[in-house]
Motif scaffolding. Structure first.
Motif, PDB file in Angstrom:
ATOM      1  N   ARG A  86       7.370  26.758 -11.503  1.00  0.00           N
ATOM      2  CA  ARG A  86       8.464  25.782 -11.444  1.00  0.00           C
ATOM      3  C   ARG A  86       8.771  25.281 -10.032  1.00  0.00           C
ATOM      4  NH1 ARG A  86      13.631  27.762 -14.474  1.00  0.00           N
ATOM      5  NH2 ARG A  86      13.345  29.607 -13.155  1.00  0.00           N
ATOM      6  N   THR A  87       8.280  25.932  -8.995  1.00  0.00           N
ATOM      7  CA  THR A  87       8.623  25.561  -7.625  1.00  0.00           C
ATOM      8  C   THR A  87       7.361  25.335  -6.799  1.00  0.00           C
ATOM      9  OG1 THR A  87      10.646  26.887  -7.756  1.00  0.00           O
ATOM     10  CG2 THR A  87       9.904  26.234  -5.565  1.00  0.00           C
ATOM     11  N   ASP A  88       7.316  24.225  -6.070  1.00  0.00           N
ATOM     12  CA  ASP A  88       6.162  23.941  -5.221  1.00  0.00           C
ATOM     13  C   ASP A  88       6.594  23.303  -3.909  1.00  0.00           C
ATOM     14  OD1 ASP A  88       6.878  21.693  -6.888  1.00  0.00           O
ATOM     15  OD2 ASP A  88       5.074  20.673  -6.183  1.00  0.00           O
ATOM     16  N   LEU A  89       5.723  23.428  -2.923  1.00  0.00           N
ATOM     17  CA  LEU A  89       5.869  22.776  -1.624  1.00  0.00           C
ATOM     18  C   LEU A  89       4.836  21.654  -1.544  1.00  0.00           C
ATOM     19  CD1 LEU A  89       6.056  25.955   0.661  1.00  0.00           C
ATOM     20  CD2 LEU A  89       7.984  24.646  -0.279  1.00  0.00           C
ATOM     21  N   TYR A  90       5.191  20.547  -0.902  1.00  0.00           N
ATOM     22  CA  TYR A  90       4.244  19.436  -0.795  1.00  0.00           C
ATOM     23  C   TYR A  90       4.335  18.764   0.564  1.00  0.00           C
ATOM     24  CZ  TYR A  90       8.317  16.463  -1.853  1.00  0.00           C
ATOM     25  OH  TYR A  90       9.538  15.830  -1.827  1.00  0.00           O
ATOM     26  N   ALA A  91       3.264  18.038   0.892  1.00  0.00           N
ATOM     27  CA  ALA A  91       3.222  17.269   2.138  1.00  0.00           C
ATOM     28  C   ALA A  91       2.327  16.058   1.911  1.00  0.00           C
ATOM     29  CB  ALA A  91       2.689  18.119   3.283  1.00  0.00           C
ATOM     30  N   SER A  92       2.627  14.976   2.594  1.00  0.00           N
ATOM     31  CA  SER A  92       1.775  13.789   2.505  1.00  0.00           C
ATOM     32  C   SER A  92       1.852  12.983   3.789  1.00  0.00           C
ATOM     33  CB  SER A  92       2.173  12.908   1.308  1.00  0.00           C
ATOM     34  OG  SER A  92       3.402  12.252   1.540  1.00  0.00           O
ATOM     35  N   ALA A  93       0.770  12.242   4.051  1.00  0.00           N
ATOM     36  CA  ALA A  93       0.704  11.349   5.204  1.00  0.00           C
ATOM     37  C   ALA A  93       0.124  10.021   4.726  1.00  0.00           C
ATOM     38  CB  ALA A  93      -0.158  11.948   6.305  1.00  0.00           C
ATOM     39  N   SER A  94       0.811   8.929   5.036  1.00  0.00           N
ATOM     40  CA  SER A  94       0.374   7.606   4.587  1.00  0.00           C
ATOM     41  C   SER A  94       0.364   6.622   5.746  1.00  0.00           C
ATOM     42  CB  SER A  94       1.306   7.061   3.492  1.00  0.00           C
ATOM     43  OG  SER A  94       1.333   7.894   2.371  1.00  0.00           O
ATOM     44  N   TYR A  95      -0.589   5.696   5.678  1.00  0.00           N
ATOM     45  CA  TYR A  95      -0.646   4.600   6.651  1.00  0.00           C
ATOM     46  C   TYR A  95      -0.797   3.296   5.886  1.00  0.00           C
ATOM     47  CZ  TYR A  95      -2.498   1.293  10.049  1.00  0.00           C
ATOM     48  OH  TYR A  95      -2.701   0.173  10.823  1.00  0.00           O
ATOM     49  N   GLY A  96       0.010   2.301   6.244  1.00  0.00           N
ATOM     50  CA  GLY A  96      -0.077   0.998   5.609  1.00  0.00           C
ATOM     51  C   GLY A  96      -0.202  -0.118   6.625  1.00  0.00           C
ATOM     52  N   HIS A  97      -0.949  -1.158   6.268  1.00  0.00           N
ATOM     53  CA  HIS A  97      -1.123  -2.314   7.147  1.00  0.00           C
ATOM     54  C   HIS A  97      -1.007  -3.589   6.322  1.00  0.00           C
ATOM     55  CE1 HIS A  97      -3.248  -5.400   9.533  1.00  0.00           C
ATOM     56  NE2 HIS A  97      -2.775  -4.719  10.573  1.00  0.00           N
ATOM     57  N   ALA A  98      -0.329  -4.597   6.876  1.00  0.00           N
ATOM     58  CA  ALA A  98      -0.140  -5.875   6.190  1.00  0.00           C
ATOM     59  C   ALA A  98      -0.488  -7.029   7.111  1.00  0.00           C
ATOM     60  CB  ALA A  98       1.310  -6.011   5.721  1.00  0.00           C
ATOM     61  N   SER A  99      -0.987  -8.104   6.524  1.00  0.00           N
ATOM     62  CA  SER A  99      -1.266  -9.327   7.270  1.00  0.00           C
ATOM     63  C   SER A  99      -1.008 -10.519   6.365  1.00  0.00           C
ATOM     64  CB  SER A  99      -2.713  -9.339   7.772  1.00  0.00           C
ATOM     65  OG  SER A  99      -3.625  -9.291   6.690  1.00  0.00           O
ATOM     66  N   GLY A 100      -0.775 -11.692   6.967  1.00  0.00           N
ATOM     67  CA  GLY A 100      -0.492 -12.891   6.194  1.00  0.00           C
ATOM     68  C   GLY A 100       0.996 -13.110   6.017  1.00  0.00           C
ATOM     69  N   SER A 101       1.382 -13.818   4.948  1.00  0.00           N
ATOM     70  CA  SER A 101       2.780 -14.163   4.689  1.00  0.00           C
ATOM     71  C   SER A 101       3.206 -13.662   3.318  1.00  0.00           C
ATOM     72  CB  SER A 101       2.968 -15.683   4.757  1.00  0.00           C
ATOM     73  OG  SER A 101       4.251 -16.052   4.300  1.00  0.00           O
ATOM     74  N   ASN A 102       4.462 -13.210   3.213  1.00  0.00           N
ATOM     75  CA  ASN A 102       4.973 -12.704   1.939  1.00  0.00           C
ATOM     76  C   ASN A 102       5.909 -13.689   1.237  1.00  0.00           C
ATOM     77  OD1 ASN A 102       7.435 -12.541   3.311  1.00  0.00           O
ATOM     78  ND2 ASN A 102       7.286 -10.340   3.656  1.00  0.00           N
ATOM     79  N   GLY A 103       5.978 -14.930   1.714  1.00  0.00           N
ATOM     80  CA  GLY A 103       6.838 -15.940   1.111  1.00  0.00           C
ATOM     81  C   GLY A 103       8.157 -16.113   1.831  1.00  0.00           C
ATOM     82  N   MET A 104       8.508 -15.142   2.684  1.00  0.00           N
ATOM     83  CA  MET A 104       9.727 -15.240   3.495  1.00  0.00           C
ATOM     84  C   MET A 104       9.415 -15.236   4.986  1.00  0.00           C
ATOM     85  SD  MET A 104      12.358 -12.708   1.471  1.00  0.00           S
ATOM     86  CE  MET A 104      11.353 -11.265   1.853  1.00  0.00           C
ATOM     87  N   GLY A 105       8.169 -14.946   5.309  1.00  0.00           N
ATOM     88  CA  GLY A 105       7.743 -14.829   6.698  1.00  0.00           C
ATOM     89  C   GLY A 105       6.518 -13.950   6.773  1.00  0.00           C
ATOM     90  N   ALA A 106       6.316 -13.299   7.911  1.00  0.00           N
ATOM     91  CA  ALA A 106       5.164 -12.429   8.086  1.00  0.00           C
ATOM     92  C   ALA A 106       5.227 -11.263   7.110  1.00  0.00           C
ATOM     93  CB  ALA A 106       5.114 -11.918   9.520  1.00  0.00           C
ATOM     94  N   ALA A 107       4.076 -10.923   6.517  1.00  0.00           N
ATOM     95  CA  ALA A 107       4.012  -9.811   5.573  1.00  0.00           C
ATOM     96  C   ALA A 107       4.386  -8.516   6.285  1.00  0.00           C
ATOM     97  CB  ALA A 107       2.607  -9.704   4.987  1.00  0.00           C
ATOM     98  N   GLN A 108       5.132  -7.653   5.584  1.00  0.00           N
ATOM     99  CA  GLN A 108       5.594  -6.386   6.135  1.00  0.00           C
ATOM    100  C   GLN A 108       4.932  -5.220   5.407  1.00  0.00           C
ATOM    101  OE1 GLN A 108       9.868  -7.969   5.634  1.00  0.00           O
ATOM    102  NE2 GLN A 108      10.094  -6.352   7.161  1.00  0.00           N
ATOM    103  N   ALA A 109       4.514  -4.223   6.168  1.00  0.00           N
ATOM    104  CA  ALA A 109       3.883  -3.048   5.581  1.00  0.00           C
ATOM    105  C   ALA A 109       4.911  -2.234   4.796  1.00  0.00           C
ATOM    106  CB  ALA A 109       3.264  -2.189   6.675  1.00  0.00           C
ATOM    107  N   VAL A 110       4.532  -1.837   3.595  1.00  0.00           N
ATOM    108  CA  VAL A 110       5.363  -1.021   2.723  1.00  0.00           C
ATOM    109  C   VAL A 110       4.474   0.048   2.107  1.00  0.00           C
ATOM    110  CG1 VAL A 110       6.765  -0.994   0.621  1.00  0.00           C
ATOM    111  CG2 VAL A 110       6.934  -2.922   2.182  1.00  0.00           C
ATOM    112  N   ILE A 111       4.880   1.312   2.188  1.00  0.00           N
ATOM    113  CA  ILE A 111       4.107   2.398   1.596  1.00  0.00           C
ATOM    114  C   ILE A 111       4.494   2.554   0.122  1.00  0.00           C
ATOM    115  CG2 ILE A 111       3.545   4.856   1.661  1.00  0.00           C
ATOM    116  CD1 ILE A 111       2.535   3.290   4.092  1.00  0.00           C
TER     117      ILE A 111
END
Length: 376
Positions: free
Chosen positions: A328-353
């Protein structure tokens, strides 16, 4: 003495009734408490942020689930589930039963029919072949394709079939509840999952009307919770959105490999703030390794490309690990990297994990998480 005798007899009668009732029905209290220390680099306009964050690996929830045997293979079912922030006690979205609230009937051989606020059926049948069915975060930035089940469907009628020789089906319809316009705010969805030995295939489709501007406020459809990051928030005034998703997973003992592809479209009308349709193509691949009974490791890559009203490219890689202290009990860890380019309709695209709780960054973002989760 007589009072004591009557009291004892009453207690025995109540116990007998309770035992009899328990043989025909059950109520279960369940939940998950998940908390973590989160480090985000390039988030919310700042260089870095360190904070406690509830619900990273699993939402922190508690619920009550009930089942009553009605005889002849028919049962009544009910489920009420509330999501909360373990760090401040607040309810998610301010709703008491914000994740699940339904009642229905289940019949052996025919499946389960439920009515209320429910998760979408692709969460039931397509997510199991995706990387996020094991650990997090291995899905599309901003969850624009509902690959992590951000949407909950109000006023929904849902059918989930039993497993027929490896095949399972599901369908759902969400009523718009708008006077004078049956279609305004409605949603409908279908999904399928088929397992044959070590191979599992799944696919699903969702259509949601975002509200007819002549009869209701835009954004008041039955499917709620999809416009919460800059990846697609420029298209929150869409008249409707459609999402198709398919995935495949292969289990080879302690190792599972797989991936999914999705196509999403956000369509405008005269009430929208954008004029051209926006399309998203997303692909994800992952490998999961159950190293020991207690230790698991997962690596995944996600690629998202948008086009139409605006054009952007998002790439994301995540490495996650989990260690079980008990069942029932666990420990966890994670590492993420995100990159964005171009436009998202409001301006420069923003990285979101994926659909993590970190605020958007600029063109890139890093997210590190260490947490503990307990299930009851």
């Amino acid at each position: 003495m007589r009072r004591a005798i009557f009291s004892a007899l009453g207690g025995m009668a109540a116990l007998t009734l309770a035992v009899s009732a328990s043989a025909q029905s059950s109520m279960t209290l369940y939940g998950v408490v998940d908390n973590s220390i989160q480090y985000a680099h390039d988030t919310g306009g700042e260089s870095h942020q360190i904070k406690l964050q509830s619900g990273q690996m699993s939402p922190s929830v508690w619920g009550i689930k009930g089942n009553e045997d009605l005889g002849g293979g028919l049962s009544a079912v009910v489920d009420l589930e509330s999501q909360f922030d373990v760090n401040n006690g607040a309810l998610a979205n301010g709703l008491l039963w914000g994740r699940i609230a339904y009642v229905g009937l289940s019949r052996n051989g025919l499946g389960t029919l439920t009515l209320g606020r429910q998760i979408d059926v692709m969460q039931d049948l397509v997510v199991p072949v995706q990387g996020n069915s094991f650990l997090e975060y291995f899905t599309a930035p901003g969850d624009v394709d509902l690959s992590d089940g951000s949407v909950k469907v109000n006023n929904a009628v849902k059918w989930l079939s039993p497993n027929w020789a490896g095949l399972q089906l599901a369908a759902m319809y969400g009523f718009g509840n708008v006077a004078g316009s049956v279609g305004s705010g409605q949603s409908y969805e279908v999904a399928a999952n088929y397992a044959a030995g070590p191979l599992t295939f799944a696919a699903g489709y969702l259509h949601s009307d975002n509200g007819n501007g002549d009869h209701s406020t835009r954004g008041t459809g039955s499917a709620t919770g999809i416009f919460f990051t800059p990846v697609n928030s420029a298209y929150s005034s869409a008249s409707k959105f459609n999402i198709a998703r398919t995935g495949l997973a292969y289990n080879a003992g302690p190792v599972t490999i797989g991936g999914y592809y999705s196509f999403s479209e956000y369509l405008p009308d005269g009430f929208s703030t954008f004029r051209n349709s926006e399309y998203y193509n997303n692909g994800e691949v992952f490998v999961f390794w159950q190293m020991t009974p207690e230790t698991s490791l997962e690596l995944g890559y996600d690629y998202l490309k948008s086009r139409g009203d605006s054009s952007a490219t998002y790439q994301q890689v995540t490495l996650a690990a989990d260690y079980a202290l008990s069942k029932r009990t666990d420990l966890y860890a994670s590492a993420s990297y995100g990159h964005a380019s171009g436009s998202n309709g409001m301006g420069a695209a923003q990285a979101v994990i994926a659909d993590s709780y970190a605020d958007p960054g600029t063109s890139q973002q890093e997210l590190l998480i260490v947490g503990i989760r307990h299930k009851f």
